[in-house]
Design a protein around this motif. Structure first.
Motif, PDB file in Angstrom:
ATOM      1  N   HIS A  20      14.749  -0.382 -23.034  1.00  0.00           N
ATOM      2  CA  HIS A  20      13.561   0.432 -22.438  1.00  0.00           C
ATOM      3  C   HIS A  20      12.457  -0.151 -21.090  1.00  0.00           C
ATOM      4  CE1 HIS A  20      13.603   3.581 -26.024  1.00  0.00           C
ATOM      5  NE2 HIS A  20      14.534   3.861 -25.540  1.00  0.00           N
ATOM      6  N   GLU A  21      12.188  -1.390 -21.327  1.00  0.00           N
ATOM      7  CA  GLU A  21      11.242  -1.782 -20.481  1.00  0.00           C
ATOM      8  C   GLU A  21      11.749  -2.237 -19.355  1.00  0.00           C
ATOM      9  OE1 GLU A  21       9.083  -1.123 -20.454  1.00  0.00           O
ATOM     10  OE2 GLU A  21       7.650  -0.481 -22.342  1.00  0.00           O
ATOM     11  N   VAL A  22      13.360  -3.032 -20.041  1.00  0.00           N
ATOM     12  CA  VAL A  22      14.496  -3.681 -19.041  1.00  0.00           C
ATOM     13  C   VAL A  22      14.671  -2.522 -18.100  1.00  0.00           C
ATOM     14  CG1 VAL A  22      16.562  -4.597 -18.432  1.00  0.00           C
ATOM     15  CG2 VAL A  22      14.655  -5.256 -20.015  1.00  0.00           C
ATOM     16  N   ILE A  23      15.374  -1.685 -18.386  1.00  0.00           N
ATOM     17  CA  ILE A  23      15.478  -0.380 -17.654  1.00  0.00           C
ATOM     18  C   ILE A  23      14.390   0.017 -16.303  1.00  0.00           C
ATOM     19  CG2 ILE A  23      16.679   2.170 -17.908  1.00  0.00           C
ATOM     20  CD1 ILE A  23      17.252   1.361 -20.159  1.00  0.00           C
ATOM     21  N   HIS A  24      13.835   0.660 -17.385  1.00  0.00           N
ATOM     22  CA  HIS A  24      12.502   0.650 -16.603  1.00  0.00           C
ATOM     23  C   HIS A  24      11.978  -0.495 -14.992  1.00  0.00           C
ATOM     24  CE1 HIS A  24      10.263   3.619 -19.530  1.00  0.00           C
ATOM     25  NE2 HIS A  24      11.114   3.717 -19.140  1.00  0.00           N
ATOM     26  N   ARG A  25      12.276  -1.607 -15.698  1.00  0.00           N
ATOM     27  CA  ARG A  25      12.545  -2.884 -14.028  1.00  0.00           C
ATOM     28  C   ARG A  25      13.640  -2.910 -13.526  1.00  0.00           C
ATOM     29  NH1 ARG A  25      13.504  -8.403 -17.086  1.00  0.00           N
ATOM     30  NH2 ARG A  25      15.776  -7.609 -17.162  1.00  0.00           N
ATOM     31  N   GLU A  26      14.504  -2.599 -14.084  1.00  0.00           N
ATOM     32  CA  GLU A  26      15.695  -2.477 -13.070  1.00  0.00           C
ATOM     33  C   GLU A  26      15.827  -0.915 -12.607  1.00  0.00           C
ATOM     34  OE1 GLU A  26      17.755  -4.460 -12.368  1.00  0.00           O
ATOM     35  OE2 GLU A  26      16.416  -5.413 -14.080  1.00  0.00           O
ATOM     36  N   PHE A  27      15.365  -0.037 -12.582  1.00  0.00           N
ATOM     37  CA  PHE A  27      15.222   1.398 -11.649  1.00  0.00           C
ATOM     38  C   PHE A  27      13.869   0.807 -10.853  1.00  0.00           C
ATOM     39  CE2 PHE A  27      12.204   4.876 -11.146  1.00  0.00           C
ATOM     40  CZ  PHE A  27      12.977   5.359 -11.098  1.00  0.00           C
ATOM     41  N   PHE A  28      13.132   0.249 -11.043  1.00  0.00           N
ATOM     42  CA  PHE A  28      12.111   0.453  -9.763  1.00  0.00           C
ATOM     43  C   PHE A  28      12.667  -0.571  -8.786  1.00  0.00           C
ATOM     44  CE2 PHE A  28       8.464   2.220 -12.925  1.00  0.00           C
ATOM     45  CZ  PHE A  28       8.044   2.830 -11.766  1.00  0.00           C
ATOM     46  N   LYS A  29      13.321  -1.331  -9.270  1.00  0.00           N
ATOM     47  CA  LYS A  29      14.263  -2.653  -8.260  1.00  0.00           C
ATOM     48  C   LYS A  29      14.843  -2.024  -7.377  1.00  0.00           C
ATOM     49  CE  LYS A  29      15.519  -7.346  -8.111  1.00  0.00           C
ATOM     50  NZ  LYS A  29      15.852  -8.459  -8.367  1.00  0.00           N
ATOM     51  N   SER A  65       1.014  -1.020   0.074  1.00  0.00           N
ATOM     52  CA  SER A  65      -0.404   0.002   0.181  1.00  0.00           C
ATOM     53  C   SER A  65       0.485   1.711  -0.065  1.00  0.00           C
ATOM     54  CB  SER A  65      -0.787   0.312   1.463  1.00  0.00           C
ATOM     55  OG  SER A  65       0.338  -0.239   2.562  1.00  0.00           O
ATOM     56  N   GLY A  66       0.207   2.546  -0.115  1.00  0.00           N
ATOM     57  CA  GLY A  66       0.884   3.977  -0.100  1.00  0.00           C
ATOM     58  C   GLY A  66       1.501   3.828  -1.462  1.00  0.00           C
ATOM     59  N   ASP A  67       2.647   4.642  -1.003  1.00  0.00           N
ATOM     60  CA  ASP A  67       3.585   5.069  -2.268  1.00  0.00           C
ATOM     61  C   ASP A  67       4.371   3.393  -2.691  1.00  0.00           C
ATOM     62  OD1 ASP A  67       2.738   7.307  -2.331  1.00  0.00           O
ATOM     63  OD2 ASP A  67       4.597   8.437  -2.026  1.00  0.00           O
ATOM     64  N   VAL A  68       4.556   2.806  -1.827  1.00  0.00           N
ATOM     65  CA  VAL A  68       5.553   1.543  -2.157  1.00  0.00           C
ATOM     66  C   VAL A  68       4.838   0.853  -2.890  1.00  0.00           C
ATOM     67  CG1 VAL A  68       6.534  -0.207  -0.614  1.00  0.00           C
ATOM     68  CG2 VAL A  68       7.497   1.876  -0.236  1.00  0.00           C
ATOM     69  N   GLY A  69       3.715   1.333  -1.976  1.00  0.00           N
ATOM     70  CA  GLY A  69       2.167   0.097  -3.513  1.00  0.00           C
ATOM     71  C   GLY A  69       2.690   0.256  -4.890  1.00  0.00           C
ATOM     72  N   VAL A  70       2.889   1.516  -4.848  1.00  0.00           N
ATOM     73  CA  VAL A  70       2.081   1.838  -6.429  1.00  0.00           C
ATOM     74  C   VAL A  70       4.231   2.247  -7.234  1.00  0.00           C
ATOM     75  CG1 VAL A  70       2.166   4.303  -7.881  1.00  0.00           C
ATOM     76  CG2 VAL A  70       0.663   4.296  -5.943  1.00  0.00           C
ATOM     77  N   LEU A  71       4.656   2.128  -6.394  1.00  0.00           N
ATOM     78  CA  LEU A  71       6.184   2.053  -6.976  1.00  0.00           C
ATOM     79  C   LEU A  71       6.057   0.349  -7.381  1.00  0.00           C
ATOM     80  CD1 LEU A  71       8.334   3.743  -5.105  1.00  0.00           C
ATOM     81  CD2 LEU A  71       7.655   3.947  -6.952  1.00  0.00           C
ATOM     82  N   ASN A  72       6.017  -0.556  -6.166  1.00  0.00           N
ATOM     83  CA  ASN A  72       5.391  -1.618  -6.611  1.00  0.00           C
ATOM     84  C   ASN A  72       4.530  -2.649  -7.488  1.00  0.00           C
ATOM     85  OD1 ASN A  72       7.773  -3.763  -5.026  1.00  0.00           O
ATOM     86  ND2 ASN A  72       6.807  -3.264  -3.577  1.00  0.00           N
ATOM     87  N   ALA A  75      -3.135   5.502 -11.847  1.00  0.00           N
ATOM     88  CA  ALA A  75      -2.096   5.157 -10.492  1.00  0.00           C
ATOM     89  C   ALA A  75      -1.709   6.599  -9.742  1.00  0.00           C
ATOM     90  CB  ALA A  75      -1.224   4.271 -10.113  1.00  0.00           C
ATOM     91  N   GLY A  76      -1.618   7.897 -10.446  1.00  0.00           N
ATOM     92  CA  GLY A  76      -0.931   8.709 -10.299  1.00  0.00           C
ATOM     93  C   GLY A  76      -1.828   9.603  -8.988  1.00  0.00           C
ATOM     94  N   LYS A  77      -2.751   9.430  -9.108  1.00  0.00           N
ATOM     95  CA  LYS A  77      -3.194  10.288  -8.305  1.00  0.00           C
ATOM     96  C   LYS A  77      -3.314   9.073  -6.756  1.00  0.00           C
ATOM     97  CE  LYS A  77      -8.420   7.439  -9.307  1.00  0.00           C
ATOM     98  NZ  LYS A  77      -7.280   6.748  -9.919  1.00  0.00           N
ATOM     99  N   TYR A  78      -2.853   8.375  -6.403  1.00  0.00           N
ATOM    100  CA  TYR A  78      -2.778   7.228  -4.717  1.00  0.00           C
ATOM    101  C   TYR A  78      -1.137   7.818  -4.596  1.00  0.00           C
ATOM    102  CZ  TYR A  78      -7.175   4.764  -6.370  1.00  0.00           C
ATOM    103  OH  TYR A  78      -7.812   5.256  -7.091  1.00  0.00           O
ATOM    104  N   ILE A  79       0.101   8.417  -5.513  1.00  0.00           N
ATOM    105  CA  ILE A  79       1.241   8.710  -5.139  1.00  0.00           C
ATOM    106  C   ILE A  79       1.279  10.030  -4.291  1.00  0.00           C
ATOM    107  CG2 ILE A  79       3.817   9.095  -5.673  1.00  0.00           C
ATOM    108  CD1 ILE A  79       3.061   8.051  -8.558  1.00  0.00           C
ATOM    109  N   THR A  80       1.611  10.122  -2.944  1.00  0.00           N
ATOM    110  CA  THR A  80       2.092  11.210  -1.825  1.00  0.00           C
ATOM    111  C   THR A  80       3.162  12.092  -2.245  1.00  0.00           C
ATOM    112  OG1 THR A  80       2.953   9.660   0.037  1.00  0.00           O
ATOM    113  CG2 THR A  80       0.545  10.072  -0.532  1.00  0.00           C
ATOM    114  N   THR A  81       4.610  11.588  -3.180  1.00  0.00           N
ATOM    115  CA  THR A  81       5.212  11.916  -3.173  1.00  0.00           C
ATOM    116  C   THR A  81       5.434  13.084  -4.977  1.00  0.00           C
ATOM    117  OG1 THR A  81       6.508   9.965  -1.400  1.00  0.00           O
ATOM    118  CG2 THR A  81       8.225  11.487  -2.575  1.00  0.00           C
ATOM    119  N   PRO A  82       5.822  14.067  -4.055  1.00  0.00           N
ATOM    120  CA  PRO A  82       5.969  14.690  -5.517  1.00  0.00           C
ATOM    121  C   PRO A  82       7.081  13.881  -6.603  1.00  0.00           C
ATOM    122  CG  PRO A  82       5.858  16.305  -3.885  1.00  0.00           C
ATOM    123  CD  PRO A  82       6.178  14.557  -3.711  1.00  0.00           C
TER     124      PRO A  82
END
Lengths: 339, 245
Positions: free
Chosen positions: B111-120, B63-70, B167-174
């Motif tokens: 691009h998608e591999v970079i996105h995946r590794e970035f989020f990790k 849940s929370g911002d970590v939930g959105v990131l995951n 999902a953007g609206k559920y993010i609380t950290t700018p």
């Protein structure tokens, strides 16, 4: 302390008092919410805070209304551009517009009409979302899409007669729009349902601008008269010097300065952070490869991906003042639509 | 000693492999104190996988911002796995080296591999725990067939755009919102071009953009996105996104 009485009195001397707040509806929402949640004694203080926001905004962060008004100005710019070249949605094209339209392939012309219609719809949607007359409807003659500031003989002369020039300006406007919405999004963050809806709408426009930018880049790469533009690869895979003439559908490094580097390099460059920007947010140029403090090109070096991929995988935001400066390229001298 | 020893230490840390818990605090540095505090609060929520009413066979993004990131990490894993897998298929292998399709599919893979590794890395730095490596189920895709590959790419890219926008609206950290914004527009650029490859000029058709009214993207709630994504995920890797709200 009768807040509503004060507002009423203020309205007599400042008819725009409500517009100074986020919106008529929101200010009352704020006040009623505060009334419920805070001790009565605290209300005047909180009210002062709202007031400062309305009257002392020059050094503060933009409100939701400010961001949407800014977005609307950009949408006017885009919409008027396509209407001037192609004819307005539903209108009969002039002889000059018909001649111009015939220079594009069928799929390209259809794509441009879709983009034109989208921009007209964005204008309508934002006008409806804002208090009346937040942004006065601009006259068409405040814009000079040749970039000549009113001379109509600027660097983009031929913008409505030469398809390549038209596509170059279109790509520049859409890429600017993508960066602008990204830069504005943090100021639309909200915990209320209504506020969240506004943010989501802005995000939903943002991605449509990105789809437009992608399509325009595809068309530029292939040429205006090509009917299967998506089948055309950039002339040299990862050569940045080629980007200005043969772009990918995404931004690679700084795109070689964009469609017309002398005029468009700023669209892909860094922005200057206004003082109100949250400390975490920066506005690097499009060739940035560091995200969230991690240099991805270095960290992911073991993947052996081309250097360009690390810049392409992320678009970058631009702050409001930088976007206004870019947009001012297309207003006539002395006009203050973009400040 | 002209070099700041602190900076040297940081440079050395940047060079470490991504999977090492590098620079746990780097996100704090850039996100500022408020974001750090938020992340700390949120990190208390990220160990609630598989508790309460959640299905233990599902992967709970939290849940929370970590939930959105995951959640974003899960979708990027799926996309990256798809573009990786298609490289073994006859369709991709048969593409001429200079063809637009080859160049496009290569870029999307990068691009998608970079996105995946970035989020990790970003979730680890939050600091929080990234979800596990998901096991895709691509049994419905024929990687030897152009229409199947491009049709699926189109579905994934459009889904990604709708997911980020919803999902953007559920993010609380700018900072996280801006980062999501940096990625979603690239996904939209992908989507437009893949759609054009499938049908020239279909980059903003009515299945993805409300072209008849406001011309805005048709965003999707995490629950709706997960339903679609789960059809491409194996049992044990299906997503539970009920914590995002």
């Amino acid at each position: 302390m009768n807040i509503f009485q004060i507002l009423s009195e203020l309205e007599k001397v400042d008819p725009e008092v409500y517009e100074r707040f986020d919106s008529r509806r929101r200010v009352f929402k704020h006040i009623s919410g505060l009334g419920k949640n805070l001790a009565t004694a605290a209300v005047p203080l909180a009210f002062t805070a709202i007031f400062n926001k309305a009257y002392g905004q020059t050094s503060g962060a933009p409100s939701a209304t400010d961001v949407l008004a800014f977005a609307l100005k950009l949408e006017y710019l885009e919409s008027y551009f396509y209407n001037a070249g192609l004819g307005a949605p539903g209108a009969t094209a002039t002889a000059a517009q018909t001649t111009f339209r015939n220079l594009f392939s069928a799929t390209n012309l259809s794509s441009l009409d879709k983009i034109r219609n989208d921009e007209a719809n964005h204008v309508k949607a934002l006008v409806a979302a804002l208090p009346a007359n937040t942004v006065p409807v601009p006259a068409t003659n405040i814009f000079d899409f040749t970039g000549g500031k009113g001379s109509n003989t600027g660097p983009f002369v031929g913008v409505f007669t030469a398809p390549a020039v038209f596509l170059a300006v279109a790509q520049s406007l859409e890429d600017t729009g993508v960066r602008a919405y990204k830069g504005g999004a943090p100021y639309l963050m909200s915990t209320t349902t209504a506020g969240r809806t506004i943010l989501e709408t802005a995000l939903n426009i943002h991605s449509v601008e990105a789809r437009h930018a992608s399509r325009l880049r595809t068309m530029r790469r292939a040429g205006a008269s090509n009917n299967t533009a998506s089948a055309v690869a950039p002339t040299a895979g990862n050569n940045e010097s080629d980007r200005s003439a043969s772009p990918k559908s995404w931004v690679s490094f700084k795109d070689g300065g964009g469609a017309s580097p002398t005029q468009t390099a700023g669209i892909y460059g860094a922005g200057t952070s206004p003082t109100y920007t949250p400390a975490s947010i920066t506005f690097p140029a499009e060739d940035n490869v560091t995200q969230g403090g991690v240099n991805l090109q270095t960290t992911l070096a073991s993947f052996n991906f081309p250097a360009s991929a690390f810049s392409e995988a992320f678009d970058e935001p631009l702050p409001v003042p930088t976007v206004l400066s870019i947009a001012s390229t297309f207003t006539v001298t002395g006009n203050t639509f973009f400040g | 000693m002209s070099k700041n020893p602190q900076a040297t230490k940081e440079e050395a840390e940047f060079a470490k492999p991504l999977l090492v818990p590098i620079k746990r605090r780097s996100f704090f540095m850039y996100a500022g104190a408020t974001a750090g505090a938020t992340a700390l609060l949120l990190s208390g929520c990220d160990d609630d996988d598989n508790n309460g009413s959640s299905d233990p066979a599902m992967v709970n993004v939290g849940s929370g911002d970590v939930g959105v990131l995951n959640y974003a990490y899960a979708l990027e894993q799926l996309e990256a796995a798809f573009y990786t897998k298609l490289r073994d298929g006859a369709y991709y292998k048969g593409l001429p080296a200079t063809s637009a399709e080859k160049q496009i599919l290569d870029d999307l893979y990068y691009h998608e591999v970079i996105h995946r590794e970035f989020f990790k890395a970003a979730i680890t730095a939050a600091p929080a725990t990234p979800i596990k490596d998901l096991t895709p189920d691509f049994s419905t895709i024929n990687f030897d067939n152009k229409a199947s590959v491009l049709g699926t790419a189109k579905a994934f890219e459009d889904l990604g755009v709708a997911a980020y926008n919803g999902a953007g609206k559920y993010i609380t950290t700018p900072l996280y919102l801006v980062i999501a914004g940096k990625i979603v527009s690239v996904e939209a650029r992908h989507a437009a071009l893949i759609r054009d490859l499938v049908t020239e000029g279909s980059f903003v058709d009515s299945d993805v953009v409300s072209i008849a009214t406001a011309s805005i993207e048709i965003s999707k709630e995490p629950s709706a996105v997960a339903m679609t994504a789960n059809t491409y995920l194996a049992t044990g890797s299906k997503l539970d996104v009920s914590g995002i709200k």
